[in-house]
Design a protein around this motif. Structure first.
Motif, mmCIF file in Angstrom:
data_model
loop_
_atom_site.group_PDB
_atom_site.id
_atom_site.type_symbol
_atom_site.label_atom_id
_atom_site.label_comp_id
_atom_site.label_asym_id
_atom_site.label_seq_id
_atom_site.Cartn_x
_atom_site.Cartn_y
_atom_site.Cartn_z
ATOM 1 N N THR A 1 -7.316 4.679 -1.776
ATOM 2 C CA THR A 1 -8.308 4.129 -0.689
ATOM 3 C C THR A 1 -9.689 3.556 -1.783
ATOM 4 O OG1 THR A 1 -7.478 4.987 1.049
ATOM 5 C CG2 THR A 1 -9.805 4.600 0.875
ATOM 6 N N THR A 2 -9.967 4.780 -2.599
ATOM 7 C CA THR A 2 -10.980 4.365 -3.623
ATOM 8 C C THR A 2 -10.915 3.291 -4.513
ATOM 9 O OG1 THR A 2 -11.309 6.927 -3.417
ATOM 10 C CG2 THR A 2 -12.731 5.401 -5.166
ATOM 11 N N GLU B 1 0.279 13.967 -0.764
ATOM 12 C CA GLU B 1 0.309 12.678 -0.212
ATOM 13 C C GLU B 1 -1.421 12.421 0.269
ATOM 14 O OE1 GLU B 1 2.521 14.884 0.690
ATOM 15 O OE2 GLU B 1 4.160 13.637 -0.030
ATOM 16 N N GLN B 2 -2.094 13.383 0.611
ATOM 17 C CA GLN B 2 -3.592 13.219 0.937
ATOM 18 C C GLN B 2 -4.491 12.988 -0.138
ATOM 19 O OE1 GLN B 2 -5.369 16.336 3.745
ATOM 20 N NE2 GLN B 2 -7.026 16.484 2.478
ATOM 21 N N THR B 3 -4.045 13.493 -1.450
ATOM 22 C CA THR B 3 -4.689 13.157 -2.372
ATOM 23 C C THR B 3 -4.462 11.591 -2.947
ATOM 24 O OG1 THR B 3 -4.339 15.453 -3.294
ATOM 25 C CG2 THR B 3 -5.126 13.991 -4.735
ATOM 26 N N TYR C 1 -8.916 0.676 -3.862
ATOM 27 C CA TYR C 1 -8.989 -0.665 -3.017
ATOM 28 C C TYR C 1 -10.363 -0.996 -3.021
ATOM 29 C CZ TYR C 1 -3.987 0.356 -1.823
ATOM 30 O OH TYR C 1 -2.683 0.326 -2.096
ATOM 31 N N ALA D 1 -3.544 9.118 -0.891
ATOM 32 C CA ALA D 1 -4.249 8.470 -0.149
ATOM 33 C C ALA D 1 -5.581 8.012 -0.353
ATOM 34 C CB ALA D 1 -3.817 8.992 1.346
ATOM 35 N N PHE D 2 -6.286 9.042 -0.740
ATOM 36 C CA PHE D 2 -7.488 9.181 -1.129
ATOM 37 C C PHE D 2 -7.814 8.320 -2.486
ATOM 38 C CE2 PHE D 2 -11.245 11.110 -3.084
ATOM 39 C CZ PHE D 2 -12.539 10.929 -2.210
ATOM 40 N N ASP E 1 0.920 -1.448 0.120
ATOM 41 C CA ASP E 1 -0.037 -0.070 -0.184
ATOM 42 C C ASP E 1 0.863 1.495 -0.099
ATOM 43 O OD1 ASP E 1 -2.291 -1.762 0.209
ATOM 44 O OD2 ASP E 1 -3.154 -0.927 1.723
ATOM 45 N N ASP E 2 2.186 1.088 0.732
ATOM 46 C CA ASP E 2 2.952 2.521 0.884
ATOM 47 C C ASP E 2 3.538 2.538 -0.707
ATOM 48 O OD1 ASP E 2 2.652 2.598 3.743
ATOM 49 O OD2 ASP E 2 4.257 1.823 4.186
ATOM 50 N N ARG F 1 0.561 3.997 -3.007
ATOM 51 C CA ARG F 1 0.078 5.306 -2.741
ATOM 52 C C ARG F 1 1.364 6.271 -2.935
ATOM 53 N NH1 ARG F 1 -0.092 4.219 2.192
ATOM 54 N NH2 ARG F 1 1.713 5.258 2.908
#
Lengths: 206, 206
Positions: B166-167, B158-160, B169, B162-163, B132-133, B136
């Motif tokens: 996540t979507t 980073e925030q973008t 996954y 991660a989002f 995942d790291d 991302r």
């Protein structure tokens, strides 16, 4: 027979106890190592009662999945929100808490493990399809109400709801299967930004 | 010994064959019903070779997970993109194809099943945290390059990332565990809308 038969007198109570025993055994051993023996070890009554209720592990686990998903659905915040924005925010807090209680983490971890069985088992697949439909439709209803109230833009409620639900599943899955919470919290922050930019009628991206 | 010993002469080939046999057995029986016996049934050479390589099912499966995640990481489109927008679009097409080939669906279904084991197994958990790291960080690099190129807004990479991860996954997980593809395609369409509205420098929400 004068003596009360727990199976006859309180079928619901016994059923609930079997479900709780299954949950405890799943938490302790994981799905792949789960046996009726191990469920029996968590069950306070005679193990024969388990066999009276279920033909075997597979039948018991399908009933357990139904029990778990009913609880999951019943827990979704539905009532008491006049403002659709507040309702959606509460749903995010509920599904993806910033500092989850250990109960929540364990419950979602169990759901994650059972969901993966749907990759191989049609009965599980049907149950998760139904639960996902319920959750997504619930979000679509909130979005629709927000549009009616004039607090959300005139977006496509189904598409928006599918996206929000998908992001929540992804974050719940990562939380149950990885070690670091930072990316999950970052994804949650960005989900809130998305709601602000894409949905909130009063906001515009600058 | 003059005759070639497959274990000595081509350890990589034997290892790869064991991995392929494990994959075939997992597809056929699922994780919960997987045994060395069943892996052996898919293995073209002597089953004793499996025991020469691995102490047991648990050790073999940790090696298999590493093999699978290396393939997953190697498949991520990384090179040959001058434009960060094209690169991100290709990543979405690759991770969340509109009409997935059955190979892709089966592979992601196997990843989903193994990921769920991380709810109970620290070795799996570490592997998925690392993968995942990687994924991302790869998305964050694309976003950073897009900002440098002036094609993306000055968002938090980073925030973008991660989002977006996540979507993806969440959608992959739903695809592996539910019956209907419509909500997944709707989520993908909305993810592309999000990229347009939130990232693209030339666009503004109307």
């Amino acid at each position: 027979m004068d003596a009360p038969d727990p199976f006859q007198s309180a079928p619901d109570e016994t059923h609930t106890e079997i479900m709780h025993a299954t949950y405890a055994a799943l938490r302790k051993h994981g799905y792949a190592d789960l046996t009726i023996q191990r469920i029996g070890a968590e069950f306070p009554k005679s193990k024969s009662l388990i066999y009276q209720h279920y033909d075997g592990k597979d039948e018991l686990l399908v009933a357990f999945l139904e029990f778990l998903l009913e609880r999951l659905e019943a827990d979704v915040p539905t009532d008491g929100f006049s403002d659709a924005r507040e309702h959606l925010q509460e749903l995010l807090d509920h599904s993806l808490p910033e500092s989850p209680e250990s109960d929540h983490t364990e419950f979602m971890s169990t759901v994650t493990e059972l969901r993966a069985q749907a990759a191989h088992d049609d009965a599980y697949r049907e149950q998760f399809t139904r639960t996902d439909d319920f959750f997504r439709e619930h979000i679509a209803d909130i979005v629709r109400r927000g549009i009616e109230q004039g607090v959300f833009r005139d977006v496509n409620p189904e598409q928006t709801a599918a996206f929000i639900a998908t992001t929540i599943y992804g974050a719940q899955n990562q939380r149950a299967t990885t070690n670091s919470d930072d990316p999950i919290l970052a994804a949650r922050r960005e989900l809130e930004e998305y709601v602000r930019i894409r949905l909130s009628a009063a906001e515009s991206e600058t």
